[in-house]
Design a protein around this motif. Structure first.
Motif, PDB file in Angstrom:
ATOM      1  N   ASP A 197       0.749  -1.677  -0.387  1.00 58.34           N
ATOM      2  CA  ASP A 197       0.431  -0.266  -0.057  1.00 58.34           C
ATOM      3  C   ASP A 197       1.336   1.269   0.102  1.00 58.34           C
ATOM      4  OD1 ASP A 197       0.908  -0.145   2.596  1.00 58.34           O
ATOM      5  OD2 ASP A 197      -1.199  -0.317   3.392  1.00 58.34           O
TER       6      ASP A 197
ATOM      7  N   VAL B  57      13.963  13.269  -4.303  1.00 62.74           N
ATOM      8  CA  VAL B  57      15.092  11.889  -3.639  1.00 62.74           C
ATOM      9  C   VAL B  57      15.906  13.330  -2.959  1.00 62.74           C
ATOM     10  CG1 VAL B  57      16.272  10.478  -2.881  1.00 62.74           C
ATOM     11  CG2 VAL B  57      14.679  10.304  -5.001  1.00 62.74           C
TER      12      VAL B  57
ATOM     13  N   GLU C 203      19.820   1.486  -4.450  1.00 56.39           N
ATOM     14  CA  GLU C 203      20.568   0.889  -3.131  1.00 56.39           C
ATOM     15  C   GLU C 203      21.224  -0.297  -3.815  1.00 56.39           C
ATOM     16  OE1 GLU C 203      19.294   0.644   0.059  1.00 56.39           O
ATOM     17  OE2 GLU C 203      19.283   2.349   0.434  1.00 56.39           O
TER      18      GLU C 203
ATOM     19  N   GLU D 190       7.272   3.010   0.682  1.00 59.80           N
ATOM     20  CA  GLU D 190       8.078   2.550   0.645  1.00 59.80           C
ATOM     21  C   GLU D 190       8.054   1.172   2.077  1.00 59.80           C
ATOM     22  OE1 GLU D 190       6.386   5.869   0.992  1.00 59.80           O
ATOM     23  OE2 GLU D 190       8.713   7.192   0.325  1.00 59.80           O
ATOM     24  N   ALA D 191       6.330   0.929   2.185  1.00 57.70           N
ATOM     25  CA  ALA D 191       6.197  -0.586   2.295  1.00 57.70           C
ATOM     26  C   ALA D 191       6.475  -1.630   1.551  1.00 57.70           C
ATOM     27  CB  ALA D 191       5.004  -0.775   2.849  1.00 57.70           C
TER      28      ALA D 191
ATOM     29  N   ARG E 276      17.309   4.970   4.735  1.00 56.07           N
ATOM     30  CA  ARG E 276      16.039   3.975   4.350  1.00 56.07           C
ATOM     31  C   ARG E 276      15.893   2.648   4.325  1.00 56.07           C
ATOM     32  NH1 ARG E 276      14.631   8.192   0.636  1.00 56.07           N
ATOM     33  NH2 ARG E 276      16.532   9.016   0.205  1.00 56.07           N
ATOM     34  N   GLY E 277      16.155   2.352   6.009  1.00 51.01           N
ATOM     35  CA  GLY E 277      15.467   0.622   6.033  1.00 51.01           C
ATOM     36  C   GLY E 277      17.092   0.215   6.382  1.00 51.01           C
ATOM     37  N   GLY E 278      16.472  -1.041   7.187  1.00 47.39           N
ATOM     38  CA  GLY E 278      17.700  -1.595   6.962  1.00 47.39           C
ATOM     39  C   GLY E 278      19.331  -0.830   8.380  1.00 47.39           C
TER      40      GLY E 278
ATOM     41  N   ILE F 192      15.542   5.819  -6.135  1.00 48.36           N
ATOM     42  CA  ILE F 192      16.209   4.959  -4.855  1.00 48.36           C
ATOM     43  C   ILE F 192      16.747   3.879  -4.927  1.00 48.36           C
ATOM     44  CG2 ILE F 192      15.253   4.194  -2.033  1.00 48.36           C
ATOM     45  CD1 ILE F 192      13.551   6.594  -1.822  1.00 48.36           C
TER      46      ILE F 192
ATOM     47  N   PHE G  28       8.964   1.202  10.468  1.00 54.36           N
ATOM     48  CA  PHE G  28       9.557   0.246   9.590  1.00 54.36           C
ATOM     49  C   PHE G  28       9.199   0.224   7.771  1.00 54.36           C
ATOM     50  CE2 PHE G  28      10.469  -1.953  13.538  1.00 54.36           C
ATOM     51  CZ  PHE G  28      11.833  -1.782  13.758  1.00 54.36           C
ATOM     52  N   LYS G  29       7.634   0.882   8.077  1.00 56.88           N
ATOM     53  CA  LYS G  29       7.267   0.816   7.021  1.00 56.88           C
ATOM     54  C   LYS G  29       7.011   1.925   6.451  1.00 56.88           C
ATOM     55  CE  LYS G  29       3.073  -1.419   6.203  1.00 56.88           C
ATOM     56  NZ  LYS G  29       1.873  -2.127   5.827  1.00 56.88           N
ATOM     57  N   GLY G  30       7.749   3.365   7.252  1.00 57.79           N
ATOM     58  CA  GLY G  30       7.004   4.499   6.814  1.00 57.79           C
ATOM     59  C   GLY G  30       8.470   5.413   6.415  1.00 57.79           C
ATOM     60  N   ASN G  31       8.183   6.635   5.494  1.00 53.26           N
ATOM     61  CA  ASN G  31       9.357   7.068   5.487  1.00 53.26           C
ATOM     62  C   ASN G  31      10.592   6.997   5.852  1.00 53.26           C
ATOM     63  OD1 ASN G  31      10.169   9.121   2.980  1.00 53.26           O
ATOM     64  ND2 ASN G  31       8.311   9.974   2.849  1.00 53.26           N
TER      65      ASN G  31
ATOM     66  N   LYS H 291      13.636  -5.264   0.977  1.00 57.24           N
ATOM     67  CA  LYS H 291      14.952  -4.951   2.351  1.00 57.24           C
ATOM     68  C   LYS H 291      14.890  -5.762   3.071  1.00 57.24           C
ATOM     69  CE  LYS H 291      17.520  -1.167   2.398  1.00 57.24           C
ATOM     70  NZ  LYS H 291      18.184   0.087   3.050  1.00 57.24           N
ATOM     71  N   ALA H 292      13.963  -6.263   3.750  1.00 57.22           N
ATOM     72  CA  ALA H 292      14.089  -7.390   5.316  1.00 57.22           C
ATOM     73  C   ALA H 292      13.632  -8.506   4.131  1.00 57.22           C
ATOM     74  CB  ALA H 292      12.626  -6.786   5.643  1.00 57.22           C
TER      75      ALA H 292
ATOM     76  N   TRP I  98      15.255   1.837  11.337  1.00 57.84           N
ATOM     77  CA  TRP I  98      14.725   0.085  12.209  1.00 57.84           C
ATOM     78  C   TRP I  98      15.448   0.295  13.443  1.00 57.84           C
ATOM     79  CZ3 TRP I  98      15.537  -4.136   7.980  1.00 57.84           C
ATOM     80  CH2 TRP I  98      14.613  -3.928   6.964  1.00 57.84           C
TER      81      TRP I  98
ATOM     82  N   LEU J   8       9.996  -1.276  -0.022  1.00 56.90           N
ATOM     83  CA  LEU J   8      11.283  -0.914  -0.226  1.00 56.90           C
ATOM     84  C   LEU J   8      11.253  -1.433   1.128  1.00 56.90           C
ATOM     85  CD1 LEU J   8      13.505   0.094  -1.058  1.00 56.90           C
ATOM     86  CD2 LEU J   8      13.310   1.757   0.652  1.00 56.90           C
ATOM     87  N   ALA J   9      10.815  -1.512   2.657  1.00 54.13           N
ATOM     88  CA  ALA J   9      11.341  -1.885   3.104  1.00 54.13           C
ATOM     89  C   ALA J   9      10.936  -3.920   3.628  1.00 54.13           C
ATOM     90  CB  ALA J   9      10.390  -1.346   4.149  1.00 54.13           C
TER      91      ALA J   9
ATOM     92  N   GLY K 244       6.334  12.199   1.501  1.00 51.96           N
ATOM     93  CA  GLY K 244       6.216  12.801   0.315  1.00 51.96           C
ATOM     94  C   GLY K 244       5.376  14.051  -0.281  1.00 51.96           C
TER      95      GLY K 244
END
Lengths: 345, 309
Positions: A58, A327, A91, A61-62, B53-55, A87, B269-272, A68-69, B276, A64-65, A169
């Motif tokens: 949704d 960015v 990455e 950013e979600a 940006r996460g991590g 981005i 975790f999920k936002g801008n 990345k996870a 983490w 991307l996370a 953003g």
């Protein structure tokens, strides 16, 4: 904590799913919610015999996370917006498409080939593009709406009845246009002004909601709200008397793109699907469903004629420019993150 | 619950003593893989360096805890002051969760008492009725709640139609809506433990109190409540703890205008923000608070058991 648990379980589930999908003739798609008609996927499967699995997210950013996870290597394709393509590129999450690998690459509309977020379209193809601005319920407010004052300095009728997108953003970009300052400013006075503007305007906002941005306008819970152009035309179709604004200060332009992910388990299927989406007839079916715009030449004959005439597709003469979200570098972004936390504390 | 074991009395002969290890193995595995490992991971992450940006970058850092407790201004170079932002967010969450707990208790206690005093045959039916709404997904229940409460929703329509109010009351996007949503989400967790406690209560004690000229209020205060206290406390914890970390009700019913702990952590975790270690640190602080609360409860419990002998 609950979140982490969810993520770990999801990651586990994905790994299991990925193993199943590694068989021949599969494609694993990571896509936005409500953005892909099932008929289009069925047609692709009928033409190629490739089975498509789709998970949804949704927000950029979600997505991307999640990648990345550890979900990278699980999915073949994702659909990030413009700034998120940059981005993900920086990455190292994108694979390069060699010359000649995409047969329909020539179908990309010329203005969308050399885009700033992926020069020469090394890893991506256009999916849909459109704008993000706001709309106003005309039953509630009849005055002038072609100004960002509607959100940041609203008239009495709209105060306390405004829904904002729950997206850092989009909100800060629009606020920067309102102030006439750059999106990634490092000027302290400008940043303080931005912080103050948002703090002051918050008193007039009822909620921050992205998923239900359309529903709150249709139900009348909000009398004005930030919204994507296609969502607004759907809101009108559902009977809301809402008018989409192209403010003179400018509005947000965006393009969602299909990107080839690094370590895609089904790279060949992914390229076939990208070619499939570059066929005018197929991408037009998605445009007709989502009510945005395609970035492919030759789509017009397949488009619903009513679409082109929609007010959301036709900025008025005095409209400001549509600008992409930029960015920022890490140090600058830290200040914007702080401003957002201040706003929501 | 602990209360059950306590009132159950002396040690029971363990028929399955030999198989004990094997019987416990699934529970141990589940707890280790799904609880201990993620918690340990979060603990480590909270002391690592944030990656843009996460991590995380595998370098020791206290930056996450520093960010939580110290305010260095918008640009990060002011002299450090105490950071009130996150304390405020935690306080708001505690307050909301507390209000939801009290609401649940006020409505849940009489409900539980009512069920426990029905004839034995019909009690399961009442318990069953309590659980029916909870067969539906939490998200859907929360959204339906929003539809009920909204300005043009059935509740406001009804109140206007019976002439109680002239214009709709704004409930959606207020703190009260969040409390209502939390209360509704977790009410059975209050009713069921209290019901279990009241069901075991020996009602001849109330009769004896009445014979000794205690008023109904005194009987409730001095006889019934102390006897069912463990159930009440268990219910309060079961409602309060998940309410504190909840983010569905605040987002959907509160309009997501103000972070609660759950949404603050989700944002990391999920936002801008993509921070983490900070999300992990906030989770750790939340968990420590809950642990302290539970330990306090456990000590009280042990003390009262000792007092009873």
């Amino acid at each position: 904590m609950k979140n982490l648990m969810k993520t770990s379980v999801a990651a586990l589930a994905l790994t299991v799913g990925a193993n199943a999908a590694a068989a021949e003739g599969n494609l694993v798609l990571y896509h936005w919610f409500e953005y892909m008609p099932q008929e289009v996927l069925d047609k692709f499967t009928a033409e190629t015999g490739i089975e498509v699995t789709m998970d949804t997210y949704d927000s950029n950013e979600a997505m991307l996370a999640s990648l990345k996870a550890g979900a990278i290597g699980t999915y073949d394709l994702a659909v990030p917006s413009d700034y998120m393509v940059s981005i993900m590129g920086s990455e190292g999450m994108l694979d390069t498409i060699a010359d000649g690998e995409l047969h329909n690459k020539g179908n990309i509309a010329p203005e969308w080939v050399d885009v700033s977020f992926d020069p020469g379209r090394q890893s991506s193809i256009p999916y849909q593009w459109g704008s993000t601005s706001f709309s106003v319920n005309r039953d509630v407010y009849a005055g002038e709406i072609q100004t960002t004052d509607i959100l940041f300095n609203p008239p009495a009728e709209l105060q306390g009845r405004i829904n904002m997108l729950d997206s850092q953003g989009d909100v800060t970009a629009l606020a920067s246009l309102h102030l006439g300052i750059p999106q990634c400013s490092s000027d302290r006075e400008q940043l303080k002004a931005l912080n103050d503007l948002l703090q002051g305007a918050k008193a007039h906002w009822a909620s921050f909601n992205s998923d239900t941005a359309k529903e709150v306008l249709v139900s009348g819970d909000a009398a004005a709200g930030m919204i994507y152009d296609g969502f607004n035309s759907k809101a009108r179709e559902e009977g809301a008397n809402v008018e989409y604004a192209f403010p003179t200060q400018g509005y947000i332009a965006w393009m969602d793109n299909v990107v080839l992910l690094k370590d895609a388990p089904n790279r060949d299927s992914a390229l076939k699907f990208m070619d499939f989406l570059l066929e005018p007839e197929n991408i037009a079916a998605i445009t007709n469903y989502a009510a945005y715009n395609a970035g492919v030449t030759g789509v017009s004959e397949f488009l619903d004629p009513a679409l082109a005439a929609q007010p959301e597709k036709n900025p008025h003469a005095d409209a400001g420019n549509g600008v992409f979200i930029q960015v920022c570098d890490e140090a600058t972004q830290a200040v914007y993150d702080q401003i957002w936390t201040n706003l929501k504390k | 619950m602990a209360a059950g074991a306590a009132s159950g009395g002396s040690a029971v002969t363990d028929t399955y003593k030999d198989a004990r290890t094997w019987l416990l193995l699934p529970a141990w595995l589940t707890l280790t893989i799904l609880v201990a490992a993620p918690v340990f991971m979060m603990l480590i992450y909270s002391f690592l360096t944030k990656e843009f940006r996460g991590g995380v970058i595998w370098e020791f850092s206290l930056a996450a805890y520093d960010q939580f407790f110290f305010d260095r201004g918008l640009f990060g170079d002011d002299p450090a002051k105490i950071e009130w932002t996150y304390i405020l967010i935690f306080w708001r969450s505690i307050w909301q969760a507390g209000a939801a707990t009290i609401l649940s208790l006020v409505i849940g206690f009489p409900t539980a008492y009512f069920i426990a005093t029905r004839p034995e045959k019909s009690r399961p039916l009442w318990v069953f009725l309590i659980t029916i709404p909870y067969w539906v997904n939490l998200l859907i229940r929360t959204v339906s709640m929003k539809f009920l409460l909204r300005d043009q929703g059935p509740l406001n329509d009804f109140l206007i139609n019976i002439g109680l109010i002239d214009s709709p009351i704004h409930i959606v996007n207020t703190n009260f809506a969040v409390q209502l949503g939390l209360f509704y989400s977790y009410l059975p967790f209050m009713v069921l433990p209290i019901y279990a406690a009241v069901e075991r209560y020996n009602f001849s004690l109330s009769e004896a109190a009445a014979d000794l000229y205690a008023t109904k209020a005194t009987t409730l205060r001095r006889i019934l409540l102390p006897a069912v206290k463990p159930g009440v406390i268990a219910g309060c914890i079961l409602v309060f703890v998940p309410s504190m970390g909840s983010f569905l009700a605040p987002d959907l019913l509160g309009g997501a205008k103000n972070f609660m702990i759950g949404s603050l952590i989700e944002e990391q975790f999920k936002g801008n923000a993509g921070n983490w270690p900070f999300g992990a640190a906030a989770s750790m602080i939340l968990m420590s608070m809950v642990l302290v609360l539970l330990m306090f409860y456990a000590r009280q419990q042990a003390k009262s058991e000792k007092a009873e002998g």
